[in-house]
Design a protein around this motif. Structure first.
Motif, short mmCIF file in Angstrom:
data_model
loop_
_atom_site.label_atom_id
_atom_site.label_comp_id
_atom_site.label_asym_id
_atom_site.label_seq_id
_atom_site.Cartn_x
_atom_site.Cartn_y
_atom_site.Cartn_z
N LYS A 84 0.82 -1.16 -0.18
CA LYS A 84 -0.10 -0.14 -0.06
C LYS A 84 1.02 1.35 -0.02
O LYS A 84 1.93 1.19 0.65
N GLU A 85 0.51 2.25 -0.69
CA GLU A 85 1.15 3.51 -0.88
C GLU A 85 1.60 4.38 0.58
O GLU A 85 2.61 4.60 0.68
N THR A 86 0.36 4.25 1.07
CA THR A 86 0.50 4.83 2.39
C THR A 86 0.20 3.68 3.47
O THR A 86 -1.30 3.55 3.63
N ASP A 99 -1.23 1.83 6.73
CA ASP A 99 -1.94 2.45 8.01
C ASP A 99 -1.25 2.38 9.38
O ASP A 99 -0.22 1.64 9.49
N GLN A 118 8.08 11.95 5.68
CA GLN A 118 6.66 11.69 5.24
C GLN A 118 7.12 11.05 3.70
O GLN A 118 6.38 9.95 3.24
N GLU A 119 8.13 11.61 2.91
CA GLU A 119 8.52 10.90 1.91
C GLU A 119 8.93 9.63 2.07
O GLU A 119 8.63 8.76 1.32
N PHE A 156 8.09 7.57 4.28
CA PHE A 156 6.92 6.82 4.91
C PHE A 156 6.27 6.27 3.59
O PHE A 156 5.74 5.26 3.81
N LEU A 157 6.06 7.01 2.67
CA LEU A 157 5.51 6.84 1.51
C LEU A 157 5.92 5.56 0.58
O LEU A 157 7.22 5.64 0.55
N ASP A 171 1.30 -3.87 5.67
CA ASP A 171 0.72 -2.69 5.32
C ASP A 171 0.10 -1.98 6.53
O ASP A 171 -0.64 -0.77 6.17
#
Length: 494
Positions: free
Chosen positions: A17-19, A21, A128-129, A131-132, A211
């Motif tokens: 998953k891109e982001t 949970d 944040q970058e 984490f993606l 994910d």
């Protein structure tokens, strides 16, 4: 120094998953987890009051001498007298104080925003970058063992950007021994997922969601104790407790890509168990080995075919539709460490042993196609390139990784390297990049090596035909029972 890495596995690009949970527990959920943990500890601790009394630090220890303790304390004080620590802060500087020796010219800013010398005002954007997870990212999974805990580390590897870092980790309950990625989701709402099954020193197999970050418990587990049947409150439970699944450590795992709800496990209890993950229970138990089952693997194209290797110096080929009657056995000179199928030749598989040999076998014949003395000690890692035909990589307890050309069943050494990682425990090939391998060893943690940077590898394999890989989505949704060797031939290109 990094701790040992006994197992590793790859996740194909475009699956994660891109982001991811993040777990967010309410107070009630957290309270429930604490109570559950206390109940587990209470069940295993006989007589908690006695344990508390024995663990009281204020209670005198039998046989100890208070007088001797005081004498030791006085001796330590006398030893420190020569340093005059009592007057340490009273010392004065007798020389001339210069402006450069003081902090008078130091400018202090209220925040980093006002400080002209700080160009990076915040690291939140970069965090944040990281984490993606991009569509071009692979995940590399490894079990790590440290002094005080064991963990599952999820690394992000991007071949084009040459980046490799730990994305997040999961605390494991026991020493990890094997990892197997799978996409089967037992819940009726979701058809596919991104999971890893972890075999460890206990008989229980835990399945974790990759994910989800900061997860505290697996999505589901296979094996362990059966539930106790209890009478009314205050009465003792019935003596119907038993084990469901293995009774010893889980040494290896293999997921059936065609029948996605089936997972095979090899154990130190001498058995192989086929699990139906849809119901979370064993579907069959295979008992043809007489010693610890070290390794196993499902056939890449045939749903019913499974091969396993054991400490009893044998490999067994099963037809899982009737395994006790439909099987074939091969004997070797040493304990079997690894078995893998040759996805370029569907009837062939390879087996490595603890005396340094690698055997190539035809499932239809009794004698091996070739026998290779690959290493001086056990061959702990045995991997074929995901796309390059004939490219075999082995790793060993002799600390070396070797690259072989086995095309035409005539093995030849292409390259050998001391990885400087101590004893090597595992090897895994990237499914998207055929020359990229991951290795786990006694020290230096997990290492990813692109062997295409070696000139000898390029000379031998540079123009070799490759296997065309299906997309991640088509692999995830595949439920085909079998695929013929003719189909495999048409999937090859130069």
């Amino acid at each position: 120094m990094s701790g040992p890495v006994p197992c590793a596995a790859w996740v194909r690009r475009g699956v994660a998953k891109e982001t991811p949970d993040k777990v967010q527990l309410s107070e009630e959920e957290l309270k429930g987890l604490i109570e559950e943990a206390q109940d587990r500890l209470g069940d295993g601790a006989g007589g908690s009051h006695e344990g508390q009394t024995a663990g009281d630090t204020n209670a005198p220890v039998p046989g100890s001498s208070t007088k001797s303790f005081q004498n030791n304390e006085e001796l330590s004080d006398h030893e420190l007298d020569e340093y005059d620590l009592d007057n340490y802060d009273a010392e004065e500087y007798t020389g001339d104080l210069k402006l450069g020796d003081s902090l008078a010219t130091l400018t202090v800013y209220g925040s980093n925003e006002n400080d002209p010398y700080i160009t990076l005002k915040t690291t939140e954007q970069y965090e944040q970058e990281d984490f993606l997870i991009k569509p071009s990212d692979n995940l590399v999974l490894c079990g790590r063992v440290d002094k005080d805990c064991c963990s599952l580390e999820i690394h992000v590897y991007n071949h084009e950007e040459d980046s490799f870092y730990v994305h997040h980790d999961i605390i494991l309950p026991a020493y990890p021994l094997s990892l197997e990625w799978l996409n089967f989701d037992p819940s009726p709402d979701e058809s596919t997922g991104n999971y890893v099954a972890v075999g460890n020193m206990t008989p229980v197999i835990d399945i974790w969601d990759l994910d989800v970050v900061e997860s505290l418990e697996p999505v589901f587990s296979l094996g362990g104790k059966k539930e106790k049947k209890k009478k009314k409150k205050g009465k003792k439970s019935l003596s119907s407790e038993g084990t469901e699944g293995h009774t010893d450590a889980v040494l290896d795992l293999s997921w059936n890509k065609q029948s996605r709800n089936v997972l095979a496990s090899a154990s130190a209890d001498n058995t192989v168990i086929l699990w139906d993950m849809a119901v979370g229970k064993p579907a069959a138990s295979l008992t043809l080995h007489t010693d610890k089952v070290q390794t196993l693997q499902f056939h890449p194209f045939e749903t019913q075919t499974l091969v396993s290797g054991s400490f009893d110096k044998s490999a067994v080929l099963y037809d899982c539709r009737n395994p006790q009657d439909s099987h074939r056995v091969w004997r070797f000179s040493g304990q079997v460490e690894r078995v893998i199928w040759n996805h370029f030749s569907p009837c062939h598989f390879l087996a490595s042993t603890d005396d340094g040999f690698v055997y190539c076998l035809d499932a239809r014949a009794d004698k091996p196609l070739f026998t290779l003395k690959a290493h001086d000690e056990e061959v702990s890692g045995l991997q074929l390139s995901s796309q390059i035909k004939g490219c075999l990589v082995t790793s060993s307890a002799d600390k070396y990784v070797k690259i072989w050309d086995i095309l035409g069943d005539r093995p030849s050494l292409v390259h050998s390297r001391d990885m400087k990682m101590g004893v090597l425990f595992c090897a895994a090939c990237c499914p998207d990049f055929p020359f990229v391998f991951a290795f786990g060893g006694e020290r230096e943690g997990l290492r990813v090596w692109d062997i295409s940077k070696i000139s000898a590898v390029n000379e031998v394999f540079g123009n070799r035909e490759r296997l065309v890989l299906a997309s991640a989505n088509s692999v995830a949704s595949s439920s085909t029972a079998s695929r013929s060797s003719n189909d495999l031939e048409t999937a090859m290109e130069s």
